[in-house]
Design a protein around this motif. Sequence first.
Motif, PDB file in Angstrom:
ATOM      1  N   GLN A 128       0.765  -0.833   0.073  1.00  0.00           N
ATOM      2  CA  GLN A 128      -0.104  -0.223  -0.340  1.00  0.00           C
ATOM      3  C   GLN A 128       0.548   1.206  -0.796  1.00  0.00           C
ATOM      4  O   GLN A 128       2.065   1.321  -0.004  1.00  0.00           O
ATOM      5  CB  GLN A 128      -0.900  -0.054   1.635  1.00  0.00           C
ATOM      6  N   LEU A 129       0.352   2.454  -0.766  1.00  0.00           N
ATOM      7  CA  LEU A 129       1.111   3.899  -0.276  1.00  0.00           C
ATOM      8  C   LEU A 129       1.219   4.213   0.549  1.00  0.00           C
ATOM      9  O   LEU A 129      -0.069   4.093   1.362  1.00  0.00           O
ATOM     10  CB  LEU A 129       0.437   4.606  -1.476  1.00  0.00           C
ATOM     11  N   SER A 130       1.935   4.678   0.633  1.00  0.00           N
ATOM     12  CA  SER A 130       2.195   6.070   2.082  1.00  0.00           C
ATOM     13  C   SER A 130       1.010   7.063   1.991  1.00  0.00           C
ATOM     14  O   SER A 130       0.815   7.599   0.970  1.00  0.00           O
ATOM     15  CB  SER A 130       3.179   6.230   2.579  1.00  0.00           C
ATOM     16  N   ALA A 131       0.542   7.415   3.276  1.00  0.00           N
ATOM     17  CA  ALA A 131       0.009   8.790   2.607  1.00  0.00           C
ATOM     18  C   ALA A 131       0.850   9.734   1.960  1.00  0.00           C
ATOM     19  O   ALA A 131       0.246  10.745   1.025  1.00  0.00           O
ATOM     20  CB  ALA A 131      -0.535   9.385   4.030  1.00  0.00           C
ATOM     21  N   VAL A 132       1.845  10.262   1.581  1.00  0.00           N
ATOM     22  CA  VAL A 132       2.977  10.793   1.448  1.00  0.00           C
ATOM     23  C   VAL A 132       2.678  10.416  -0.356  1.00  0.00           C
ATOM     24  O   VAL A 132       2.546  11.027  -0.821  1.00  0.00           O
ATOM     25  CB  VAL A 132       4.306  10.604   1.521  1.00  0.00           C
ATOM     26  N   GLU A 133       2.924   9.190   0.048  1.00  0.00           N
ATOM     27  CA  GLU A 133       2.821   9.184  -1.810  1.00  0.00           C
ATOM     28  C   GLU A 133       1.813   9.152  -2.419  1.00  0.00           C
ATOM     29  O   GLU A 133       1.248  10.032  -2.941  1.00  0.00           O
ATOM     30  CB  GLU A 133       3.214   7.520  -1.779  1.00  0.00           C
ATOM     31  N   GLU A 134       0.409   8.815  -1.869  1.00  0.00           N
ATOM     32  CA  GLU A 134      -1.127   9.043  -1.844  1.00  0.00           C
ATOM     33  C   GLU A 134      -0.592  10.681  -2.459  1.00  0.00           C
ATOM     34  O   GLU A 134      -1.988  10.530  -3.133  1.00  0.00           O
ATOM     35  CB  GLU A 134      -2.175   9.062  -0.888  1.00  0.00           C
ATOM     36  N   ARG A 135      -0.638  11.553  -1.153  1.00  0.00           N
ATOM     37  CA  ARG A 135      -0.924  12.757  -1.980  1.00  0.00           C
ATOM     38  C   ARG A 135      -0.041  13.044  -3.616  1.00  0.00           C
ATOM     39  O   ARG A 135      -0.378  13.999  -4.122  1.00  0.00           O
ATOM     40  CB  ARG A 135      -0.356  13.772  -0.817  1.00  0.00           C
ATOM     41  N   ILE A 136       1.485  12.646  -3.367  1.00  0.00           N
ATOM     42  CA  ILE A 136       1.898  13.174  -4.810  1.00  0.00           C
ATOM     43  C   ILE A 136       1.287  12.128  -5.960  1.00  0.00           C
ATOM     44  O   ILE A 136       1.444  12.850  -6.904  1.00  0.00           O
ATOM     45  CB  ILE A 136       2.872  12.606  -4.633  1.00  0.00           C
ATOM     46  N   ALA A 137       0.671  11.030  -5.816  1.00  0.00           N
ATOM     47  CA  ALA A 137      -0.332  10.097  -6.727  1.00  0.00           C
ATOM     48  C   ALA A 137      -1.074  11.446  -6.823  1.00  0.00           C
ATOM     49  O   ALA A 137      -1.583  11.648  -8.429  1.00  0.00           O
ATOM     50  CB  ALA A 137      -0.714   9.020  -6.284  1.00  0.00           C
ATOM     51  N   GLN A 138      -1.742  12.154  -6.295  1.00  0.00           N
ATOM     52  CA  GLN A 138      -3.258  13.135  -6.694  1.00  0.00           C
ATOM     53  C   GLN A 138      -2.460  14.321  -7.159  1.00  0.00           C
ATOM     54  O   GLN A 138      -3.411  14.073  -8.108  1.00  0.00           O
ATOM     55  CB  GLN A 138      -3.846  13.518  -5.296  1.00  0.00           C
ATOM     56  N   LYS A 139      -1.654  14.185  -7.089  1.00  0.00           N
ATOM     57  CA  LYS A 139      -0.944  15.321  -7.880  1.00  0.00           C
ATOM     58  C   LYS A 139      -0.065  14.820  -9.346  1.00  0.00           C
ATOM     59  O   LYS A 139      -0.921  15.786 -10.668  1.00  0.00           O
ATOM     60  CB  LYS A 139       0.218  16.240  -7.377  1.00  0.00           C
ATOM     61  N   ILE A 140      -0.179  13.891  -9.127  1.00  0.00           N
ATOM     62  CA  ILE A 140       0.410  13.844 -10.648  1.00  0.00           C
ATOM     63  C   ILE A 140      -0.614  13.325 -11.866  1.00  0.00           C
ATOM     64  O   ILE A 140      -0.660  13.276 -13.194  1.00  0.00           O
ATOM     65  CB  ILE A 140       1.774  12.947 -11.046  1.00  0.00           C
TER      66      ILE A 140
END
Length: 622
Positions: free
Chosen positions: A487-499
Amino acid sequence: MIVGTAGHIDHGKTTLVRALTGVDTDRLPEEKARGISIELGYAYLDVPAHAERIGFIDVPGHEKLVHTMLAGASGIDFALLLVAADDGVMPQTREHLAVLSLLGLTRGAVVITKADRAEPGRVEALHTEVRALLAGTGLDAAPILTVSAQTGQGVCELRELLFDAARHTPPRPSQGLAARLAVDRAFSLDGVGTVVTGTLHAGEIAVGDELLIQGHRARVKSLHAQNRAVERARAGQRCAVALAGLAREDAPRGHWLTAPAAALSTDRFDARLTLWPGEARPLRSGTRVHVHLGAQSVMASVAVLDGEAVEPGASARVQLVCHAPVGAWRGDRLVLRDAGASRTLAGGVVLDPFAPARYRRTPERLAELAACELLEVASRREQLLALSALGLDLARFAQAEGLAEALQGWALGEAARDALTARLLAALADFHARSPDELGPDAARLRRLVAPRIAEPLWREVLAALRQAGRIAVRGAFVHLPEHGVQLSAVEERIAQKIAPRLAAAGAEGAWARDLAKDCAEPEPLMRATLARLAQQGELHQVVKDLYCDTATMSRLAAIARQIAADQDKVTAAAFRNATGLGRKRAIQHLEHFDRVGLLRRVGDEHRLRADSGLFAEAAHA
């Protein structure tokens, strides 16, 4: 019980059958005029105080009609080998004895006919000669009777011997076996239509049944067994079957009338052969022969599987490569004659009607053939399952056995399943180590890595079982180890939404990792790590190092590649570039990526679609 007469021409076969039954089996005008049998003849005799009826097959004795003799001999239970007292043992006497022995017949009698034409001393000497002739054959213990059809001498004794044999003839197995009738005659009757006759080798036939012959489906309108109208016939009986929906020319002699479940046709089968002891030379690979099986005869070539040749009197496994399709089921008896059809060479039994063209002499294949020689169906299935590293096709097994029940699917033995699972998990671990930024191979590519020869349905079943057990994970068409798609971390989830919107806007041109980091104001190392994690989860795809596209874009490009392949049977860089509107460099990069992941494969300057790949198909249809 089916009794077959055999012996040299003009040794009294037809006359003896008439004396026993009152029926003249010579029915053709040419037979009447020439005084010899040309076609198979039939007669019947009721057994007193017994429900059984004896059926007689009167076969021709002329050397040029041995093929007709064989068409009748394959279905008999009891043989009568006739030797005329005035002529003695003749060439066709010897060949017919060879045929009967090679067909595995052990029940029968020798009848010295025309006793009224010979002196008692001559008959006694002939008894001694015949007993020596029978030595070493399947009929070596057969009784020898002396008969004169003209005076009636010995006819009653012979009739009583046949009655006793009929009472002690065990029924042929029919439970669980599909109906199979070897057609030895076909004709049309006014008001009835097409009628075929033959011996029912296995199973049962009933009025109303749907049967197949040469791919043609027909319904049983009416039925005669042992010359009586019946509603149902069983294995071992002579049958006449009236068929609705079938033209006379669609039912030639030699073909099989079968239940749909058992219908098969093969041009290559494995068998165990015994070469007749009287042969002067060994039987070697490459020898051309006539194969007689059921009522059919075809040319074939021999490939010896055990050693280099079969010695006279010896037994060995062979493969017979036929020049025309034949019906052959495990356990069927067969006879070989030489290419010139001048003499009988060998006899044997079918082991596997689905013989492979390659790997036919490997230890693994020979072990499978040994399993085919086990006596019981259940034992054969159990052993074949244990030996089949690629699984056992249950439908094909049932066909080969002639089973009434049409089995479906595949089976895999426990040891083979464990070995396959170990290879599969190791291959996934290796793939993840070499391509950490990819989620995993698609199912078809993984199959090519692990077990390229395994059947697709069985492969899917193995994957489903491992997925249910939690040993692998599947996302779309991709397969991976569960720990690889964390699973993605919270930071990775935030970056995923940006890209996500940036990747969607970039489309087939893709977005570079450094540009995404700059546009999203994120550290470049963190952006690269997040992109790699998203690629592991199948959310996006790395076309070349640091260049990413989202799944929707890749699915659209894959659909374009599939369409080009469907139209042109290949995908070229030029065609793909024109269809996508990309530049040549980017189009080539996408095609090379599709090669790597297993959607396409490179052949020279072209790319070919892998028909078994399901990559991006699910997303494209979502």
